[in-house]
Design an enzyme around this catalytic site. Structure first.
Site, short mmCIF file in Angstrom:
data_model
loop_
_atom_site.label_atom_id
_atom_site.label_comp_id
_atom_site.label_asym_id
_atom_site.label_seq_id
_atom_site.Cartn_x
_atom_site.Cartn_y
_atom_site.Cartn_z
N GLN A 59 0.85 -1.19 0.00
CA GLN A 59 0.00 0.00 0.00
C GLN A 59 0.89 1.24 0.00
O GLN A 59 0.39 2.36 -0.08
CB GLN A 59 -0.89 0.01 1.26
CG GLN A 59 -1.81 -1.18 1.37
CD GLN A 59 -2.42 -1.27 2.76
OE1 GLN A 59 -3.42 -0.63 3.07
NE2 GLN A 59 -1.82 -2.06 3.63
N HIS B 117 -1.49 1.58 -4.21
CA HIS B 117 -1.85 3.00 -4.03
C HIS B 117 -0.98 3.96 -4.83
O HIS B 117 -0.95 5.16 -4.53
CB HIS B 117 -1.84 3.35 -2.53
CG HIS B 117 -2.91 2.64 -1.75
ND1 HIS B 117 -2.91 2.53 -0.38
CD2 HIS B 117 -4.02 1.98 -2.17
CE1 HIS B 117 -3.98 1.84 0.02
NE2 HIS B 117 -4.66 1.49 -1.05
N CYS C 69 -4.27 17.52 -18.92
CA CYS C 69 -4.00 16.74 -20.14
C CYS C 69 -3.73 15.27 -19.84
O CYS C 69 -3.63 14.47 -20.77
CB CYS C 69 -2.83 17.36 -20.91
SG CYS C 69 -1.22 17.09 -20.13
N GLY D 293 2.98 -4.41 9.01
CA GLY D 293 2.96 -2.97 9.24
C GLY D 293 1.79 -2.24 8.62
O GLY D 293 1.94 -1.12 8.15
N THR D 294 0.62 -2.88 8.65
CA THR D 294 -0.57 -2.16 8.18
C THR D 294 -1.66 -2.21 9.24
O THR D 294 -1.83 -3.24 9.90
CB THR D 294 -1.10 -2.72 6.84
OG1 THR D 294 -2.32 -2.02 6.50
CG2 THR D 294 -1.39 -4.20 6.88
N SER D 295 -2.40 -1.10 9.38
CA SER D 295 -3.51 -1.07 10.34
C SER D 295 -4.70 -1.83 9.78
O SER D 295 -5.66 -2.09 10.51
CB SER D 295 -3.89 0.38 10.66
OG SER D 295 -4.20 1.07 9.47
N GLU E 272 1.48 -3.39 17.02
CA GLU E 272 0.22 -3.35 17.79
C GLU E 272 -0.80 -4.33 17.22
O GLU E 272 -0.66 -4.78 16.09
CB GLU E 272 -0.39 -1.95 17.70
CG GLU E 272 0.41 -0.89 18.40
CD GLU E 272 -0.06 0.51 18.04
OE1 GLU E 272 -1.22 0.66 17.64
OE2 GLU E 272 0.77 1.43 18.15
P1 OAD Z 1 -1.26 3.07 8.92
O1 OAD Z 1 -0.55 4.32 9.28
O2 OAD Z 1 -2.74 3.07 8.95
O3 OAD Z 1 -0.78 1.88 9.87
C1 OAD Z 1 0.56 1.65 10.16
C2 OAD Z 1 0.65 0.37 10.95
O4 OAD Z 1 2.03 0.07 11.13
C3 OAD Z 1 0.02 0.42 12.33
O5 OAD Z 1 -0.80 -0.73 12.51
C4 OAD Z 1 1.22 0.39 13.30
O6 OAD Z 1 0.91 -0.30 14.50
C5 OAD Z 1 2.22 -0.37 12.48
N1 OAD Z 1 3.65 -0.10 12.78
C6 OAD Z 1 4.24 1.07 13.15
N2 OAD Z 1 5.56 0.93 13.26
C7 OAD Z 1 5.84 -0.37 12.96
C8 OAD Z 1 7.03 -1.15 12.88
N3 OAD Z 1 8.24 -0.62 13.13
N4 OAD Z 1 6.92 -2.45 12.53
C9 OAD Z 1 5.71 -3.01 12.28
N5 OAD Z 1 4.55 -2.33 12.33
C10 OAD Z 1 4.61 -1.02 12.65
O7 OAD Z 1 -0.70 2.63 7.48
P2 OAD Z 1 -1.36 1.72 6.36
O8 OAD Z 1 -2.07 0.57 6.97
O9 OAD Z 1 -0.32 1.46 5.35
O10 OAD Z 1 -3.58 5.21 1.56
O11 OAD Z 1 -2.42 2.72 5.74
C11 OAD Z 1 -3.18 2.30 4.65
C12 OAD Z 1 -3.44 3.44 3.72
O12 OAD Z 1 -4.00 4.54 4.43
C13 OAD Z 1 -2.20 4.05 3.09
O13 OAD Z 1 -1.72 3.33 1.99
C14 OAD Z 1 -2.68 5.39 2.68
C15 OAD Z 1 -3.43 5.78 3.93
O14 OAD Z 1 -4.42 6.70 3.76
C16 OAD Z 1 -3.82 6.19 0.69
O15 OAD Z 1 -3.24 7.26 0.76
C17 OAD Z 1 -4.84 5.85 -0.33
#
Ligand code: OAD
Length: 238
Positions: A100, A118, A129, A186-188, A214
């Protein structure tokens, strides 16, 4: 719930693996996440800025946010988690990396054929254009930037309410459905359709391993939840 050792065995036996990454994998490279601690830019949520409506209302404000993100990313280097996925790709016969992230750090680490759901923050697109071009300048000399035709330029990323780049979701879905192991790093897991890949992979029979500092919206779907920074956990897993 399985532990690290069991997850290592699943990976060691697997011929087909897919990984879905989010902003957390780049956190240890110094790239701010979107949500959670340190995730907010000024008082805005990503859902308030990353939309066509926000851009139509105030392109300069949206560009200030992207210019800030581009500056944070410009000097960032891939970390141990990005590099571990390159190792995994070399080892597994069928490996698909779905991200993402728009930061380009997987490419920089050496991953091949990354499915970027994304888009790419280092590309520009003209709203008049439709021309597209790469641009790695950060900070940008003038906000908002413009195309050679005079039209307003926008970041080459996907905003809320917009379709994903042609074919990427289909390819990602195919990889999720055929994976024996599905890594969620590393995604929420709150942004769809990307987050939907997790239960989809599970229903299709994959062992799902989550790596996150988390608990997340995806934790209920996983077979193994490894808590900690991806840069520490992934090298141990792989
Ligand atoms: P988020 O910012 O929502 O989530 C980040 C996640 O990473 C959280 O669950 C944290 O707990 C975790 N995290 C933080 N540090 C970490 C580490 N060192 N190791 C492992 N995990 C860690 O990011 P995304 O889930 O990527 O989209 O967000 C999804 C989308 O929302 C993005 O692609 C973007 C945003 O709006 C668009 O812009 C369309």
């Amino acid at each position: 719930m399985a532990d690290l050792e069991e997850a290592r065995e699943w990976l060691a036996r697997a011929a087909s693996v897919a990984a879905l990454t989010g902003a957390g994998i780049s956190a240890e490279s110094g790239v701010p996440t979107f949500r959670g601690a340190g995730g907010l830019w000024r008082e805005y949520r990503p859902e308030d800025l990353a939309t066509p409506e926000a851009f139509a209302r105030d392109p300069r404000l949206v560009w200030e946010w992207y210019d800030w993100r581009r500056q944070a990313i410009r000097t960032a280097q891939p970390n141990a988690a990005h590099l571990a996925l390159v190792q995994l790709e070399r080892r597994i016969p069928r490996f698909t990396l779905i991200t993402q992230n728009v930061d380009g750090l997987h490419d920089m680490a050496g991953s091949g054929g990354v499915l970027k759901l994304h888009g790419d923050i280092w590309r520009m697109r003209c709203t008049a254009c439709g021309a597209e071009w790469p641009d790695r300048c950060a900070p940008l000399p003038k906000l908002p930037p413009h195309c050679a035709c005079g039209g307003l330029a926008r970041p080459g990323v996907v905003w809320f309410g917009e379709p994903l780049p042609d074919g990427t979701m289909q390819e990602a879905g195919h990889a999720a459905a055929s994976a024996e192991v599905f890594l969620v790093i590393g995604t929420s897991a709150v942004v769809h359709p990307a987050a939907g890949l997790i239960p989809y992979a599970r229903r299709a029979g994959a062992k799902v391993i989550e790596i996150n500092t988390e608990r997340t919206a995806a934790s209920q779907w996983v077979d193994c939840a490894l808590r900690g920074p991806a840069g520490e956990i992934l090298p141990r897993l792989i």
